[in-house]
Design an enzyme around this catalytic site. Structure first.
Site, PDB file in Angstrom:
ATOM      1  N   TRP A 197      -5.302   2.000  10.891  1.00  0.00           N
ATOM      2  CA  TRP A 197      -4.407   0.963  11.532  1.00  0.00           C
ATOM      3  C   TRP A 197      -4.778  -0.732  11.020  1.00  0.00           C
ATOM      4  O   TRP A 197      -4.070  -1.485  11.420  1.00  0.00           O
ATOM      5  CB  TRP A 197      -4.796   1.098  13.033  1.00  0.00           C
ATOM      6  CG  TRP A 197      -4.455   2.248  13.781  1.00  0.00           C
ATOM      7  CD1 TRP A 197      -3.707   3.436  13.263  1.00  0.00           C
ATOM      8  CD2 TRP A 197      -4.622   2.547  15.198  1.00  0.00           C
ATOM      9  NE1 TRP A 197      -3.694   4.473  14.208  1.00  0.00           N
ATOM     10  CE2 TRP A 197      -4.171   3.834  15.313  1.00  0.00           C
ATOM     11  CE3 TRP A 197      -5.380   1.591  16.332  1.00  0.00           C
ATOM     12  CZ2 TRP A 197      -4.094   4.463  16.568  1.00  0.00           C
ATOM     13  CZ3 TRP A 197      -5.069   2.332  17.549  1.00  0.00           C
ATOM     14  CH2 TRP A 197      -4.476   3.839  17.511  1.00  0.00           C
ATOM     15  N   GLU A 202      -7.078  -2.524  -0.185  1.00  0.00           N
ATOM     16  CA  GLU A 202      -7.208  -4.098   0.542  1.00  0.00           C
ATOM     17  C   GLU A 202      -8.488  -4.617   0.415  1.00  0.00           C
ATOM     18  O   GLU A 202      -8.987  -5.962   0.359  1.00  0.00           O
ATOM     19  CB  GLU A 202      -6.454  -4.106   1.896  1.00  0.00           C
ATOM     20  CG  GLU A 202      -4.993  -3.857   1.597  1.00  0.00           C
ATOM     21  CD  GLU A 202      -4.564  -3.104   2.896  1.00  0.00           C
ATOM     22  OE1 GLU A 202      -5.066  -2.989   3.881  1.00  0.00           O
ATOM     23  OE2 GLU A 202      -3.251  -2.726   2.706  1.00  0.00           O
ATOM     24  N   GLU A 208      -4.722   6.431  -3.471  1.00  0.00           N
ATOM     25  CA  GLU A 208      -3.699   5.646  -3.012  1.00  0.00           C
ATOM     26  C   GLU A 208      -3.405   4.790  -4.119  1.00  0.00           C
ATOM     27  O   GLU A 208      -3.892   3.756  -4.489  1.00  0.00           O
ATOM     28  CB  GLU A 208      -4.317   4.834  -1.898  1.00  0.00           C
ATOM     29  CG  GLU A 208      -4.627   5.640  -0.626  1.00  0.00           C
ATOM     30  CD  GLU A 208      -4.642   4.902   0.550  1.00  0.00           C
ATOM     31  OE1 GLU A 208      -4.144   5.157   1.517  1.00  0.00           O
ATOM     32  OE2 GLU A 208      -5.294   3.958   0.588  1.00  0.00           O
ATOM     33  N   GLY A 247       2.200  -0.012   1.612  1.00  0.00           N
ATOM     34  CA  GLY A 247       2.841  -0.947   2.256  1.00  0.00           C
ATOM     35  C   GLY A 247       4.070  -1.390   1.460  1.00  0.00           C
ATOM     36  O   GLY A 247       4.717  -2.419   2.058  1.00  0.00           O
ATOM     37  N   SER A 305       2.784   4.633   1.482  1.00  0.00           N
ATOM     38  CA  SER A 305       4.171   4.761   2.101  1.00  0.00           C
ATOM     39  C   SER A 305       4.697   6.285   2.487  1.00  0.00           C
ATOM     40  O   SER A 305       5.860   6.607   2.028  1.00  0.00           O
ATOM     41  CB  SER A 305       5.098   4.257   0.928  1.00  0.00           C
ATOM     42  OG  SER A 305       5.058   2.772   1.028  1.00  0.00           O
ATOM     43  N   GLY A 360      -0.739   4.292   6.623  1.00  0.00           N
ATOM     44  CA  GLY A 360      -0.962   2.912   7.031  1.00  0.00           C
ATOM     45  C   GLY A 360       0.137   2.590   8.068  1.00  0.00           C
ATOM     46  O   GLY A 360       0.082   3.003   9.140  1.00  0.00           O
ATOM     47  N   GLY A 361       1.065   1.936   7.543  1.00  0.00           N
ATOM     48  CA  GLY A 361       2.241   1.567   8.559  1.00  0.00           C
ATOM     49  C   GLY A 361       2.840   2.481   9.426  1.00  0.00           C
ATOM     50  O   GLY A 361       2.965   2.351  10.742  1.00  0.00           O
TER      51      GLY A 361
END
Ligand code: PEP
Length: 249
Positions: A10, A96, A166, A172, A212, A233-234
């Site tokens: 998240w 990140e 990843e 993203g 994604s 993720g998103g």
């Protein structure tokens, strides 16, 4: 049989009340599945999420932790703090964290050792940048990330590790590795583990794909033999999308 896993990262999203409502919705709509479902809310909401999900098969993971036992590390969180609230899984090495917070392979190797010493399970993220792929260096970059952070561990330590490949260019961005690209890299990763350890260890490690993943591409990606699930993720921030991805596995 390797464990199939769908994990939602998240990131820095969802307040306390938003976390509560998303978890309520996810619990109500969760399909019956043998796959593990994991969510990773932000630190301040972990304890509440654990409490809310105490009777649920949905597991809670942290997005990061420090390598030290405790001490003068302002703003950081230790393994014991996570374990004390019932969080036994931690995501380490997310791109990140590497890009914005300077986390290196060496630092990650320390975090990995601490987590394993505490009997925590790790979702270890790694993956190449766009330039690495364009220049054809993606396999060597991925291999060195694994080697530097993980390949000096004992074979028995791998039961505490889930890998999440990843590719940074797919995170993203809406750009996804094709199912063939994901399979090619996952097979490469499994072979690298077999070469450094043995076939049984390599075949027992769950390797997730992240970048994604959406309801419309999850099934194709998950259908590949070396892809054991996804780190999302998103799309994990939306109940309908995340549930659709869980159903795809
Ligand atoms: C991630 O951050 O781990 C990730 C895969 O993000 P997204 O699904 O949004 O690309």
């Amino acid at each position: 049989m390797r464990t199939k896993i769908v994990a939602g990262n998240w990131k820095m999203n969802k307040t306390h009340s938003e976390t509560e409502s998303l978890l309520t919705e996810l619990s109500a709509k969760r399909p019956d599945t043998t796959a593990e479902i994991i969510v990773a809310p932000t630190f301040v909401n972990l304890a509440a999420a654990r409490e809310q999900l105490s009777d649920s098969i949905i597991q809670v993971a942290a997005q990061n932790m420090h390598f030290a036992e405790n001490g003068a590390y302002t703003g950081e969180i230790s393994a014991d703090m996570l374990l004390d609230i019932g969080v036994e899984t931690v995501i380490l090495g997310h791109s990140e964290r590497r890009a914005h917070f300077g986390e290196t392979d060496d630092l990650l190797a320390k975090k990995v050792k601490t987590a394993l010493n505490k009997n925590m399970r790790i979702i270890f993220c790694f993956g190449e940048e766009l330039e690495d792929r364009k220049s054809g260096n993606h396999f060597s970059v991925v291999e060195s990330q694994l080697k530097n952070a993980l390949f000096d561990l004992a074979a028995t330590a791998w039961k505490g590790i889930v890998l999440a490949y990843e590719p940074v260019w797919a995170i993203g961005t809406g750009e996804t590795a094709s199912p063939e690209q994901a399979q090619e890299m996952h097979a490469f990763i499994r072979k690298a583990i077999a070469d450094n350890y043995d076939g049984a260890t390599a075949n027992s490690v769950s390797i997730l794909y992240g970048g994604s993943v959406k309801p419309n591409n999850a099934e194709d990606i998950f259908s590949k033999p070396d892809v054991d699930g996804g780190l999302i993720g998103g799309a994990s921030l939306n109940c309908g999308d995340f549930i659709a991805i869980v159903k795809a596995i």
